[in-house]
Design an enzyme around this catalytic site. Sequence first.
Site, PDB file in Angstrom:
ATOM      1  N   HIS A  58       0.914  -1.165   0.000  1.00 27.39           N
ATOM      2  CA  HIS A  58       0.050   0.160  -0.132  1.00 27.39           C
ATOM      3  C   HIS A  58       0.926   1.285   0.081  1.00 27.39           C
ATOM      4  O   HIS A  58       1.709   1.364   0.831  1.00 27.39           O
ATOM      5  CB  HIS A  58      -1.030   0.010   1.520  1.00 27.39           C
ATOM      6  CG  HIS A  58      -2.032  -0.875   1.109  1.00 27.39           C
ATOM      7  ND1 HIS A  58      -3.203  -0.574   1.620  1.00 27.39           N
ATOM      8  CD2 HIS A  58      -2.359  -2.112   0.363  1.00 27.39           C
ATOM      9  CE1 HIS A  58      -4.145  -1.638   1.320  1.00 27.39           C
ATOM     10  NE2 HIS A  58      -3.562  -2.503   0.420  1.00 27.39           N
ATOM     11  N   PRO A 278      -4.518   0.654  19.063  1.00 29.38           N
ATOM     12  CA  PRO A 278      -4.337  -0.079  17.686  1.00 29.38           C
ATOM     13  C   PRO A 278      -4.182   0.950  16.577  1.00 29.38           C
ATOM     14  O   PRO A 278      -3.628   0.565  15.471  1.00 29.38           O
ATOM     15  CB  PRO A 278      -5.534  -0.852  17.240  1.00 29.38           C
ATOM     16  CG  PRO A 278      -6.562  -0.298  18.312  1.00 29.38           C
ATOM     17  CD  PRO A 278      -5.946   0.289  19.312  1.00 29.38           C
ATOM     18  N   LYS A 282       0.836  -0.323  15.340  1.00 22.86           N
ATOM     19  CA  LYS A 282       2.291  -0.236  15.498  1.00 22.86           C
ATOM     20  C   LYS A 282       2.650  -1.579  16.437  1.00 22.86           C
ATOM     21  O   LYS A 282       3.848  -1.752  16.675  1.00 22.86           O
ATOM     22  CB  LYS A 282       2.756   0.860  16.190  1.00 22.86           C
ATOM     23  CG  LYS A 282       2.631   2.429  15.303  1.00 22.86           C
ATOM     24  CD  LYS A 282       3.703   2.393  14.497  1.00 22.86           C
ATOM     25  CE  LYS A 282       3.796   3.159  13.255  1.00 22.86           C
ATOM     26  NZ  LYS A 282       4.024   2.903  11.932  1.00 22.86           N
ATOM     27  N   TYR A 370       4.211   6.379   9.750  1.00 19.57           N
ATOM     28  CA  TYR A 370       3.280   5.351   9.594  1.00 19.57           C
ATOM     29  C   TYR A 370       4.029   3.949   8.804  1.00 19.57           C
ATOM     30  O   TYR A 370       3.883   2.916   9.414  1.00 19.57           O
ATOM     31  CB  TYR A 370       2.048   5.839   8.614  1.00 19.57           C
ATOM     32  CG  TYR A 370       1.017   4.879   8.529  1.00 19.57           C
ATOM     33  CD1 TYR A 370      -0.298   4.838   9.436  1.00 19.57           C
ATOM     34  CD2 TYR A 370       0.982   3.698   7.402  1.00 19.57           C
ATOM     35  CE1 TYR A 370      -1.215   4.083   9.284  1.00 19.57           C
ATOM     36  CE2 TYR A 370       0.039   2.918   7.571  1.00 19.57           C
ATOM     37  CZ  TYR A 370      -1.175   2.977   8.286  1.00 19.57           C
ATOM     38  OH  TYR A 370      -2.208   2.124   8.302  1.00 19.57           O
TER      39      TYR A 370
HETATM   40  C1  DHB Z   1      -5.612  -2.636  10.833  1.00 22.62           C
HETATM   41  C2  DHB Z   1      -5.403  -2.432  12.498  1.00 22.62           C
HETATM   42  C3  DHB Z   1      -5.117  -1.123  12.660  1.00 22.62           C
HETATM   43  O1  DHB Z   1      -4.912  -0.922  13.994  1.00 22.62           O
HETATM   44  C4  DHB Z   1      -4.875  -0.489  11.653  1.00 22.62           C
HETATM   45  O2  DHB Z   1      -4.206   1.062  12.232  1.00 22.62           O
HETATM   46  C5  DHB Z   1      -4.990  -0.536  10.407  1.00 22.62           C
HETATM   47  C6  DHB Z   1      -5.045  -1.909   9.617  1.00 22.62           C
HETATM   48  C7  DHB Z   1      -6.066  -3.912  10.526  1.00 22.62           C
HETATM   49  O3  DHB Z   1      -6.485  -4.962  11.370  1.00 22.62           O
HETATM   50  O4  DHB Z   1      -6.343  -4.333   9.295  1.00 22.62           O
END
Ligand code: DHB
Length: 375
Positions: A58, A278, A282, A370
């Site tokens: 991505h 989440p 990370k 990121y």
């Molecule tokens: C997913 C989980 C995340 O916390 C995030 O920032 C991006 C993707 C995932 O589970 O796909």
Amino acid sequence: MLLSHLLWRAGIENVVIEQRSREYVEARVRAGVIEQGTSDLLRSLGLGSRMDREGFVHEGVTISNNRSPFRVDFKHLVDRVVMVYGQTEIQKDLYDSGVGAGWPIVFEAEDVQLHAVTEGQPFVSYNVGGEAATIEADYLAGCDGFHGVSRHAIPSDVKREYERLYPFGWMGVLSETPPVSHELIYSRHPRGFALCSMRNPMLSRYYIQCVADTDAASWTDQQFWDELRRRIPDEAASSMVIGPSIEKSVTPLRSYVAEPMQWGNLYLAGDAAHIVPPTGAKGLNLAFSDVYYLAEALSQRYSNGSTTALEDYGAKALRRVWKAVRFSWWMTTMLHTFHDAGDFEHRMQETELDYLAGSVAAQTAMAENYTGLPF
Ligand code: DHB
């Protein structure tokens, strides 16, 4: 498992002691975004072939504010990308390769206890299938997660804990439907945050901000889809294909760091020492950089006897940890609805997003973090 791999490659004998069964670990749904440095490390270890076959590169993400989207182009801004590949899949690849090589992994170890951590000869005791066992070692690596025993070996008058609990959770759904967009969409909306993610062209992963102690089973799939679609851009909401959920669960959000990451001959890594919310995915990436530093330090210790890198491990790891904690906190704060926030906080949040939408400098900082700071 990654630490074990790195150590075996350096010729350092080690045993992994896992509380759960292999099946349990391989069935857990985890986040799906892999930083550039994490995927590069896996490739360099010969562990990247399934990831490169089945994962998806991505080059950017969409951020949406109040249903109005803009894109942050990582590739263009920092010439780095992320890989969408379930972190559970990495765990499977690590097991396949470790078990295949015959490296010792103890599954379903109960009552794991650390002993003599600050003495010359630490050891670990545990029970497997009712049989007691002990393993003596030069060093113990505490990679046993937030609820593990390792961190508790550090005396409370030495340990300093930093914590931020967020007043909400994420409800996540996995469904065998085509993802709504070819890239992730992070959405801020007055009703709450939403994230559209994916695992592959027929497996979508969606999340919505919910009240912290929500029981996932109390939400029907239809309620979830309706709420998700209210929070994301119109175009995505109207084109989204919905279907039955194959997994639905609620995750709490927390930022947490325990210092120091080393005590005697015990070295903490990953969630045993720190937790990030989440937002930004990370957690596993941070565990990777910790164990990379630890493996390097142990390799030095066994190749030339120098313990300098081991002594520096905690401080070095924490510098990167705190930056990921900052980034995850920043994304969380910018994108979630804080019901106790006042007017000033709302305007700050709006302004943060407006600035990000219009500033190459702000987007570059986001892209750098990121896709992962170097390690
Ligand atoms: C997913 C989980 C995340 O916390 C995030 O920032 C991006 C993707 C995932 O589970 O796909």
